[in-house]
Design a protein around this motif. Structure first.
Motif, PDB file in Angstrom:
ATOM      1  N   GLN A  17      52.648 -20.441 -35.889  1.00 10.11           N
ATOM      2  CA  GLN A  17      51.637 -19.624 -35.211  1.00 10.11           C
ATOM      3  C   GLN A  17      50.736 -20.571 -34.442  1.00 10.11           C
ATOM      4  O   GLN A  17      50.164 -21.507 -35.023  1.00 10.11           O
ATOM      5  N   SER A  18      50.617 -20.353 -33.160  1.00 15.37           N
ATOM      6  CA  SER A  18      49.890 -21.290 -32.309  1.00 15.37           C
ATOM      7  C   SER A  18      48.788 -20.594 -31.535  1.00 15.37           C
ATOM      8  O   SER A  18      48.898 -19.418 -31.172  1.00 15.37           O
ATOM      9  N   ASP A  19      47.725 -21.328 -31.288  1.00 12.41           N
ATOM     10  CA  ASP A  19      46.685 -20.971 -30.326  1.00 12.41           C
ATOM     11  C   ASP A  19      46.615 -22.126 -29.337  1.00 12.41           C
ATOM     12  O   ASP A  19      46.072 -23.193 -29.653  1.00 12.41           O
ATOM     13  N   LEU A  20      47.177 -21.929 -28.155  1.00 16.60           N
ATOM     14  CA  LEU A  20      47.283 -22.986 -27.157  1.00 16.60           C
ATOM     15  C   LEU A  20      46.439 -22.642 -25.942  1.00 16.60           C
ATOM     16  O   LEU A  20      46.454 -21.506 -25.458  1.00 16.60           O
ATOM     17  N   SER A  21      45.695 -23.623 -25.452  1.00 18.88           N
ATOM     18  CA  SER A  21      44.794 -23.377 -24.331  1.00 18.88           C
ATOM     19  C   SER A  21      44.672 -24.624 -23.480  1.00 18.88           C
ATOM     20  O   SER A  21      44.889 -25.747 -23.966  1.00 18.88           O
ATOM     21  N   LYS A  22      44.335 -24.432 -22.217  1.00 17.49           N
ATOM     22  CA  LYS A  22      44.068 -25.573 -21.332  1.00 17.49           C
ATOM     23  C   LYS A  22      43.077 -25.161 -20.260  1.00 17.49           C
ATOM     24  O   LYS A  22      42.954 -23.975 -19.914  1.00 17.49           O
ATOM     25  N   ILE A  23      42.347 -26.144 -19.740  1.00 17.77           N
ATOM     26  CA  ILE A  23      41.268 -25.908 -18.787  1.00 17.77           C
ATOM     27  C   ILE A  23      41.285 -27.027 -17.746  1.00 17.77           C
ATOM     28  O   ILE A  23      41.533 -28.185 -18.073  1.00 17.77           O
ATOM     29  N   VAL A  24      41.023 -26.689 -16.497  1.00 18.65           N
ATOM     30  CA  VAL A  24      40.793 -27.664 -15.430  1.00 18.65           C
ATOM     31  C   VAL A  24      39.323 -27.570 -15.032  1.00 18.65           C
ATOM     32  O   VAL A  24      38.842 -26.489 -14.661  1.00 18.65           O
ATOM     33  N   ILE A  25      38.598 -28.695 -15.114  1.00 18.09           N
ATOM     34  CA  ILE A  25      37.162 -28.720 -14.812  1.00 18.09           C
ATOM     35  C   ILE A  25      36.910 -29.769 -13.725  1.00 18.09           C
ATOM     36  O   ILE A  25      37.145 -30.960 -13.940  1.00 18.09           O
ATOM     37  N   PRO A  26      36.437 -29.368 -12.538  1.00 21.48           N
ATOM     38  CA  PRO A  26      36.127 -30.352 -11.489  1.00 21.48           C
ATOM     39  C   PRO A  26      35.085 -31.363 -11.976  1.00 21.48           C
ATOM     40  O   PRO A  26      34.053 -30.980 -12.528  1.00 21.48           O
TER      41      PRO A  26
END
Length: 455
Positions: free
Chosen positions: A239-248
């Motif tokens: 069971q996974s909670d995967l996330s990613k973000i791009v921040i200038p």
């Protein structure tokens, strides 16, 4: 470095990477505490996320006579202690890319992006310096944190109608966060009497929380006078909670708040099942085995980024648009595939198993949740004195044969057959320059602490 009008104000402002690290640590350990409270069962030294549990950090991923965990190989369940439990076991690791002064250079660059210069020549000097740094930072610069926590009870040996067997129930909770650099050219500009620099360079942050519940069964399929052959299988529910973000980077003043606010918004929860097989030859003086993990190639999805940007506004729309801009370098819609991995293990020991020489080797590389390749080789020597009051000692060496290709010396001890501490110290260094004084620091360190009981 050119003079900037807002230099006087910088001392009161936390450094960019300090804010990122503080937020990641607080959020990560909170998630680990929550996950540990919601899970019951056991945890094994699984290399899924590149972390080895307990004494396996030093001993390697081996069905080791001195290890409390024998569920590394499901075939080893029948030959473990009749009952063992880990009251508490936690571990953490940190890793930096091979870029000297990465944190200080990023802080300087952000200060320059926020500030004004006295002349266009000063801005151009800062531009040239930043562009030179970003070429390497974009290729090799990253910072990574990993942690795990669990309360295991494994394995349970039993006499079955068809022979000796053993079962193991294994629950593992892992968290990872990786900060990378998406580099873009830095430009100098003049706006009336104002001079500065600008860039689309961004931080690329990937996070993963992974829960693994594994049922394993091992069985004695052949018994000789001084040796035996064991076969086992395992099923793992992921069971996974995967996330990613791009921040200038240009607008990263509130990066800590952004990570906290947007992690939930961008994360995706997913589940799948992985199947494994193990084979172990065990005798009075040695044992050798082979393990296959995730043979059916399970898949877990990340939350998508860079989608439907026109429906957003403000900073959220800007981050979405920036992710689209780097769509040729990152996957906007990503699936983490747990590729099959085969591992070899072996141990040689004396008659009472007080001395053991052991090794493990992954025959192929796989990617961890945040995309780094893992293929571990480990070798160790350990001793368990007959007197319970004397500590158990172990020493070893481990190396990632793929990806970062980092190498470590490892050591650990166990007191009173219960409390254990293991440390892995990286042999590769990065340089930090402060007041013209250069100091070398290891690129990576890992540690595990455990409190075990065996009966």
């Amino acid at each position: 470095m050119p003079m900037r009008d807002r230099d006087v104000q910088q001392d009161s402002k936390p450094a960019l990477l300090d804010r990122v690290a503080n937020t990641a640590l607080l959020t990560g350990w909170a998630m680990l505490a929550l996950g540990g409270a919601t899970l019951a069962g056991t945890a094994t030294a699984s290399p899924t996320a590149g972390l080895s549990s307990g004494s396996s950090l030093t001993l390697g991923n081996v069905s080791h006579p001195h290890a409390r965990d024998t569920s590394i190989n499901p075939a080893a369940s029948p030959i473990g202690p009749a009952f063992s439990t880990s009251i508490l076991r936690v571990g953490a690791g940190a890793e930096l890319g091979p870029v000297d002064d990465l944190i200080d250079e990023l802080d300087e660059l952000q200060d320059d992006l926020d500030g004004d210069f006295n002349t266009i020549a000063d801005a151009e000097d800062a531009r040239d310096k930043a562009n030179e740094f970003l070429v390497q930072a974009g290729e090799d610069g990253y910072a990574k944190l990993s942690a795990f926590g669990h309360v295991p009870i494994t394995p349970l040996s039993m006499q079955l109608p068809w022979g000796d067997g053993g079962i193991s129930l294994d629950v593992r909770f892992t968290g990872q966060a990786r900060l990378g650099i998406l580099d873009a050219p830095v430009n100098a500009y003049a706006d009336g009497g104002d001079f500065g620099i600008e860039t689309d360079t961004s931080l690329y942050i990937k996070g993963a929380v992974l829960r693994e519940i594994t049922f394993g069964y091992g069985h004695n399929v052949w018994q000789g006078e001084r040796s035996e052959l064991l076969l086992g299988f395992s099923l793992t529910h992921y069971q996974s909670d995967l996330s990613k973000i791009v921040i200038p980077l240009q607008d990263a003043d509130d990066v800590g708040d952004t990570i906290t606010d947007e992690y939930d918004a961008n994360q995706k929860q997913d589940t799948d099942i992985g199947a494994g097989l193990g084979l172990l030859w065990n005798s009075d003086y040695y044992r050798f085995g082979i393990v296959g993990r995730n043979l059916n190639q399970p898949e877990l999805e990340f939350g998508a980024i860079g989608q439907c940007c026109h429906e957003l506004s403000g900073d959220a729309q800007e981050r979405c648009t920036m992710a689209q801009q780097f769509g040729d370098r990152i996957d906007l819609e990503e699936t983490w595939t747990l590729d099959p991995q085969m591992s070899l293990e072996g141990a040689i020991y004396n008659q009472d198993q007080s001395w053991v020489l052991a090794a493990s080797y992954d025959t192929n590389s796989v990617k961890d949740p945040v995309g780094d390749e893992q293929q571990w080789f480990a070798v160790s020597v350990s001793t368990v004195p007959q007197a319970r009051l004397l500590p158990e000692w172990r020493f070893g060496y481990r190396e990632n044969m793929a990806g970062s290709e980092l190498t470590y010396v490892t050591t650990g001890f166990t007191l009173f057959r219960s409390f254990s501490l293991d440390i892995a110290y990286g042999l590769e260094n990065v340089t930090h320059t402060s007041d013209d004084d250069e100091q070398d620091y290891p690129r990576s360190v890992m540690f595990n602490v455990g409190l075990d009981l065996a009966f």
